[in-house]
Scaffold this active site. Structure first.
Site, PDB file in Angstrom:
ATOM      1  N   HIS A 131     -14.285 -10.908   7.391  1.00  0.00           N
ATOM      2  CA  HIS A 131     -13.378 -11.511   8.376  1.00  0.00           C
ATOM      3  C   HIS A 131     -12.098 -10.703   8.438  1.00  0.00           C
ATOM      4  CE1 HIS A 131     -15.240 -15.812   7.765  1.00  0.00           C
ATOM      5  NE2 HIS A 131     -15.935 -15.094   8.625  1.00  0.00           N
ATOM      6  N   GLU A 132     -12.031  -9.787   9.366  1.00  0.00           N
ATOM      7  CA  GLU A 132     -10.760  -9.092   9.599  1.00  0.00           C
ATOM      8  C   GLU A 132      -9.967  -9.948  10.579  1.00  0.00           C
ATOM      9  OE1 GLU A 132      -9.066  -6.139   8.457  1.00  0.00           O
ATOM     10  OE2 GLU A 132      -7.623  -7.378   9.552  1.00  0.00           O
ATOM     11  N   GLU A 153      -7.349  -6.558  -2.784  1.00  0.00           N
ATOM     12  CA  GLU A 153      -6.862  -5.184  -2.698  1.00  0.00           C
ATOM     13  C   GLU A 153      -5.422  -5.188  -3.225  1.00  0.00           C
ATOM     14  OE1 GLU A 153      -6.272  -3.723   1.235  1.00  0.00           O
ATOM     15  OE2 GLU A 153      -7.296  -1.851   0.825  1.00  0.00           O
ATOM     16  N   GLU A 178      -9.703   3.747   0.648  1.00  0.00           N
ATOM     17  CA  GLU A 178      -9.603   3.998   2.095  1.00  0.00           C
ATOM     18  C   GLU A 178      -8.526   5.020   2.439  1.00  0.00           C
ATOM     19  OE1 GLU A 178      -8.725   0.096   3.589  1.00  0.00           O
ATOM     20  OE2 GLU A 178      -6.620   0.252   3.079  1.00  0.00           O
ATOM     21  N   GLU A 207       0.833  -1.204   0.000  1.00  0.00           N
ATOM     22  CA  GLU A 207       0.000   0.000   0.000  1.00  0.00           C
ATOM     23  C   GLU A 207       0.869   1.256   0.000  1.00  0.00           C
ATOM     24  OE1 GLU A 207      -2.995  -0.568   3.022  1.00  0.00           O
ATOM     25  OE2 GLU A 207      -3.836  -2.286   1.956  1.00  0.00           O
TER      26      GLU A 207
HETATM   27  C1  NOJ Z   1      -8.464  -2.788   5.638  1.00  0.00           C
HETATM   28  C2  NOJ Z   1      -9.366  -2.941   4.478  1.00  0.00           C
HETATM   29  O1  NOJ Z   1      -8.703  -2.634   3.288  1.00  0.00           O
HETATM   30  C3  NOJ Z   1     -10.565  -2.055   4.699  1.00  0.00           C
HETATM   31  O2  NOJ Z   1     -11.399  -2.083   3.570  1.00  0.00           O
HETATM   32  C4  NOJ Z   1     -11.274  -2.512   5.931  1.00  0.00           C
HETATM   33  O3  NOJ Z   1     -12.353  -1.655   6.191  1.00  0.00           O
HETATM   34  C5  NOJ Z   1     -10.336  -2.505   7.128  1.00  0.00           C
HETATM   35  N1  NOJ Z   1      -9.142  -3.195   6.831  1.00  0.00           N
HETATM   36  C6  NOJ Z   1     -10.958  -3.165   8.350  1.00  0.00           C
HETATM   37  O4  NOJ Z   1     -11.083  -4.528   8.134  1.00  0.00           O
HETATM   38 CA    CA Z   2      -6.158  -2.064   3.057  1.00  0.00          CA
END
Ligand code: NOJ
Ligand code: CA
Length: 685
Positions: free
Chosen positions: A380-381, A478, A484, A177
Site C-alpha cells: 500500500h503506497e 524502513e 533503494e 533518509e
Molecule cells: C519507497 C519505498 O521505500 C520503496 O521500497 C518502494 O518501492 C517505493 N516507496 C514505492 O512504494
Molecule cells: Ca524509502
C-alpha cells in the site's frame, strides 16, 4: 516583638523554599549509573553520572501548556518513591528470545508552589545500559484538555567540542533518509534521534525515545554548544501535542556504554515499552521474501501499467515459482493496484487499495501461491495522502485477509512536512511525518491490521521507538536510507560507511527493512555513481548485521543465476541458509561508522551465524569464537572477500571455504575495502 507584614512572611517563605533544593538520586542495579533529580530554583532538573563521570550536566525538565501554567517554574518536590524490578521476558520473535529487564525506578512528584498547585510526576528507570525518563500528568482539578506548546527537556553534554556525534538532521525534507554526519557535537543545529555520541573519555551515548504513542516525536535542537533541547514536531497549527489528562510522555532515553558495541548489546528501548497487547501472535511470521521491486528502482520495470509493468499475473507467478523452489516465504508485489499511472507522487488520492490493475489477478495469484506454500506480500503506497488511505483501510485489509495476505508493506513517500490529510471540516492540512497526528496514524494502521492477523512493514515510517514489543505485528520498517538509494533515482548512492553507521544509530530503535542481497552490484558499470558500493561478501553479511525479522533477497531473481539461467550464483546459498529469527545476538566488535561484527544464534536450532562489515578501509579482524557451545563441534561455512576484492574495482572476488572450528578458537579474517564476511557455523553432527 516586631511582627512582619504577611506579604513579607510569604516572600521569605518562598525564598527559603527556592533556595533549598530537594535532590533525589537513584543508581542502576550495578551502580555504574547515577541519576539525580532536583527542584533547584523551582525548575525540575536532572543530571547523570557514569562511573563517576558527569555525562549529562544539570538539565531542565518540564512541559509548557497553552492557556494555563505548565510545569516549568515554581515547582518543588513533595514526594518520591523507589521501586526495582529484575525479570526476564520472552520476545515472540526478535534478535534474542529472552530479554532481561533489570532496573531501578525513581518516581518524583513535582508540585507548583503557587495556585493552582498542579503536579506532575517524573519517572526515571535506570538500567546498567542506560536510562529512560518520562512525564506523567494525572487527572487533577482544573487540568483536563491540555495543549503542549513546548517540552523543556534538556540534555546538556559537558564537552561538546570534543564529543563526536553521528547524526542526521531532524525535521528535514527527506524524513529520516539522510547520510549520517560525523561532526563535533557542537556543530549540530537540529538532529533526529537516535543521536549517537562519543565523549572524550570514550563513553558512548545515544539519545532517543521509547514508546512514542499519542505524542509528537522529539528532535534535538542545540541552543548553545552542548545544550540540546527537546523540540517536539508540531501539528500544522503549531501545537506540539493535543491531549488530556491523564497522560504520559514517551520515555526520553539515553543509552550509555563504555564502548561502541555496548550500545548494540542493549535492550533499553524494548524494556521501556509495554508488553504485548495483542495476545497470541503466532500468526506473525518472520521470514525471507523476494519481490517485484528492484526492477522498478533500476528503471527496467514500472509500477504503472504499460509494456514494462512489473507486477503482472504472469510475473507474480514466476516469482512465486522461484520463492517456492528456494524456500522463500513471501513475494512482494508493488504496483499491483490502481493509482500508479500518471504522477503518483502528486496524485496519492487516486490510489485505490482494493482494485488491481487489469493485468494483475489478485485472487488467481494468491490461489497460485497458496498451492505452493508461498504468501503474497501486499503493498500500500499512500504517497502520504493519509485520509485517502484511512478511508479505504478497513476494506483493503479485509480484502488482503480474505486473500490470505499476512504481511503488508506500506509507504508514505512525500516530503517530511507534506503528509496530506483532510480534516473534519473538509480542509486539507499538511502534517509532518513525525508529528502527533502521524504517530497515531501509523499505529492505527498497525492495530487495524492486527485485527485481521496482518503484519505491517512501514516505509517512510515514524522512527522506531520499540513498539514492536507491544504490537508484535509491526514487523519491520524502513526509517533510514535503504538499498533503494543505490538505484537510479537518488543523487548519490549509499557510501561504503553507510551500513556501518546504521547499527550504531538508526538500528538502536529497532529492526530495519534495508533489503540487502543485490547480486548485480553495478548494473550500470563499476564506475557509475548508482551502484551498490559493497563487495558481494559484504552484501551477504548484511543479513546478519542489519537485523530485521523479515529479510528480502532484493535483486531481480534472474540475477541469482549464472548466465546459463540455471546455475545459482556463488553466495546465494548463504541467503537461503541465514535465518531471520534469533535465539541470541551479540555484537562482538566495532566502532561507529568504521566496522562492526555480529554473532547470532538461530531460534529453534543450534547453528550460529556471523556477519562482519567494514567501511571504505580494508581491515583485519580477529574474533574470538567464545559464543559457540563448547560441547559441540562446528563446520564454519565462510563467505569472505578474496585477496583482490575491492568494492570499487573487484566486488565479486569472494572465497567460499569450509573449516572445522570450536568454541574459543580465534577467527581471523581480512575484510576488503567496503568488504565483509558472512559465516554459518553449522553443528557438525
Ligand atoms: C519507497 C519505498 O521505500 C520503496 O521500497 C518502494 O518501492 C517505493 N516507496 C514505492 O512504494
Ligand atoms: Ca524509502
Amino acid at each position: 516583638m516586631t511582627y512582619l507584614p504577611m506579604s513579607v512572611c510569604l516572600f521569605l517563605l518562598l525564598l527559603s523554599m527556592q533556595s533549598y533544593a530537594e535532590i533525589k538520586t537513584i543508581t542502576s542495579p550495578s551502580a555504574n549509573i547515577l541519576v539525580s533529580l532536583s527542584d533547584e530554583a523551582g525548575i525540575p532538573g536532572y543530571s547523570v553520572q557514569y562511573r563517576g563521570e558527569e555525562i549529562v550536566k544539570h538539565s531542565a525538565l518540564g512541559l509548557e501548556f497553552k492557556d494555563t501554567d505548565g510545569f516549568v517554574r515554581n515547582m518543588h518536590i513533595v514526594k518520591s518513591e523507589i521501586h526495582s524490578s529484575n525479570i526476564t521476558w520472552v520476545q515472540p520473535w526478535g534478535e534474542r528470545k529472552q530479554v532481561r529487564d533489570n532496573h531501578k525506578e525513581l518516581s518524583v512528584d513535582f508540585v507548583q508552589n503557587q495556585k493552582p498547585f498542579h503536579h506532575m510526576l517524573v519517572h526515571i528507570k535506570v538500567f546498567d545500559d542506560g536510562i529512560g525518563f518520562r512525564y506523567e500528568v494525572v487527572k487533577q482539578p482544573g487540568l483536563n484538555a491540555v495543549e503542549i506548546v513546548d517540552e523543556k527537556t534538556e540534555f546538556i553534554i559537558p564537552d561538546s567540542e570534543k564529543t563526536t556525534a553521528w547524526w542526521i538532521p531532524g525535521r528535514a525534507p527527506l524524513i529520516d533518509e539522510y547520510l549520517y554526519n560525523t561532526t563535533p557535537l557542537a556543530t549540530i543545529l537540529r538532529a533526529q534521534t537516535p543521536l549517537t555520541m562519543r565523549l572524550p573519555s570514550g563513553v558512548h551515548m545515544a539519545i532517543h525515545e521509547a514508546a512514542l504513542v499519542d505524542y509528537a516525536a522529539m528532535t534535538l535542537l542545540q541552543q548553545k554548544p552542548g545544550q540540546l533541547r527537546a523540540d517536539l514536531t508540531p501539528w500544522y497549527d503549531g501545537i506540539r501535542v493535543k491531549t488530556q489528562t491523564p497522560f504520559v510522555s514517551p520515555w526520553r532515553t539515553i543509552h550509555i556504554a563504555p564502548n561502541a558495541i555496548g550500545l548494540l548489546n542493549s535492550n533499553l528501548i524494548l524494556n521501556l515499552n509495554e508488553p504485548n497487547k495483542l495476545g497470541d501472535v503466532s500468526w506473525v511470521k518472520p521470514g525471507k521474501y523476494v519481490g517485484i521491486w528492484w526492477g522498478m528502482h533500476l528503471g527496467t520495470m514500472t509500477w504503472s501499467t504499460g509494456p514494462h509493468h512489473g507486477t503482472t499475473t504472469e510475473q507474480a507467478k514466476n516469482y512465486m515459482d522461484f520463492a517456492a523452489k528456494y524456500g522463500f516465504a513471501g513475494v512482494l508485489v508493488e504496483g499491483w493496484n490502481q493509482g500508479w499511472d500518471g504522477n503518483w507522487l502528486a496524485n496519492g488520492d487516486k490510489f485505490n487499495f482494493t482494485k488491481a490493475t487489469p493485468d494483475f489477478d489478485l485472487a488467481e495469484v494468491t490461489r497460485y501461491g497458496k498451492a505452493k506454500g508461498v504468501k503474497l506480500i501486499g503493498h500500500h503506497e499512500t504517497a502520504a495522502f493519509v485520509t485517502n488511505y484511512k478511508n479505504q483501510m478497513a476494506e483493503a485489509y479485509d480484502l488482503y485477509q480474505k486473500m490470505g495476505v499476512a504481511q503488508v508493506k506500506t509507504g508514505y513517500v512525500n516530503d517530511h512536512d507534506k503528509v496530506i490529510r483532510i480534516d473534519a471540516a473538509g480542509i486539507e492540512r499538511n502534517e509532518w511525518h513525525d508529528g502527533q497526528f502521524m504517530v497515531n496514524e501509523y499505529l492505527y494502521s498497525v492495530t487495524e491490521a492486527a485485527k485481521r492477523q496482518i503484519s505491517i512493514d512501514t516505509h517512510e515510517p515514524i522512527k522506531d521507538t520499540g513498539l514492536r514489543r507491544t504490537y508484535p505485528n509491526w514487523i519491520s520498517r524502513e526509517g533510514a536510507r535503504g538499498q533503494e538509494f543505490n538505484a537510479t533515482w537518488s543523487l548519490v548512492a549509499n557510501p561504503p560507511e553507510h551500513t556501518v553507521m546504521l547499527p550504531f544509530t538508526r538500528m538502536l530503535g529497532g529492526p530495519m527493512d534495508y533489503t540487502p542481497g543485490i547480486f548485480n552490484l553495478a548494473p550500470f558499470g563499476l564506475n557509475a555513481e548508482h551502484r551498490v558500493k559493497n563487495t558481494l561478501a559484504k552484501e551477504l553479511a548484511l543479513y546478519v548485521v542489519i537485523y530485521s525479522p523479515i529479510q528480502m533477497a532484493a535483486d531481480v531473481i534472474e540475477n541469482y543465476f549464472e548466465k546459463d539461467g540455471k546455475t545459482l550464483r556463488p553466495g546465494f546459498q548463504f541467503i537461503l541458509d541465514v535465518p531471520t529469527d534469533w535465539e541470541q545476538s551479540r555484537a562482538l566488535a566495532g566502532e561507529v561508522g568504521d566496522y562492526v561484527a555480529y554473532a547470532r544464534k538461530q531460534r529453534n536450532g543450534d547453528d550460529w551465524f556471523l556477519g562482519a562489515i567494514t567501511d571504505e578501509n580494508p581491515r583485519k579482524l580477529a574474533l574470538k569464537l567464545d559464543f559457540l557451545d563448547p560441547r559441540k563441534r562446528y563446520i564454519a561455512e565462510i563467505y569472505r572477500d578474496g585477496a583482490t576484492a575491492d568494492w570499487k574495482t573487484n566486488p565479486y572476488d569472494m572465497v567460499i571455504e569450509h573449516k572445522a572450528v570450536k568454541a574459543g578458537d580465534m577467527f581471523n579474517v581480512a575484510l576488503a575495502a567496503s568488504g565483509g564476511v558472512a559465516v554459518r557455523f553449522k553443528v557438525d553432527k
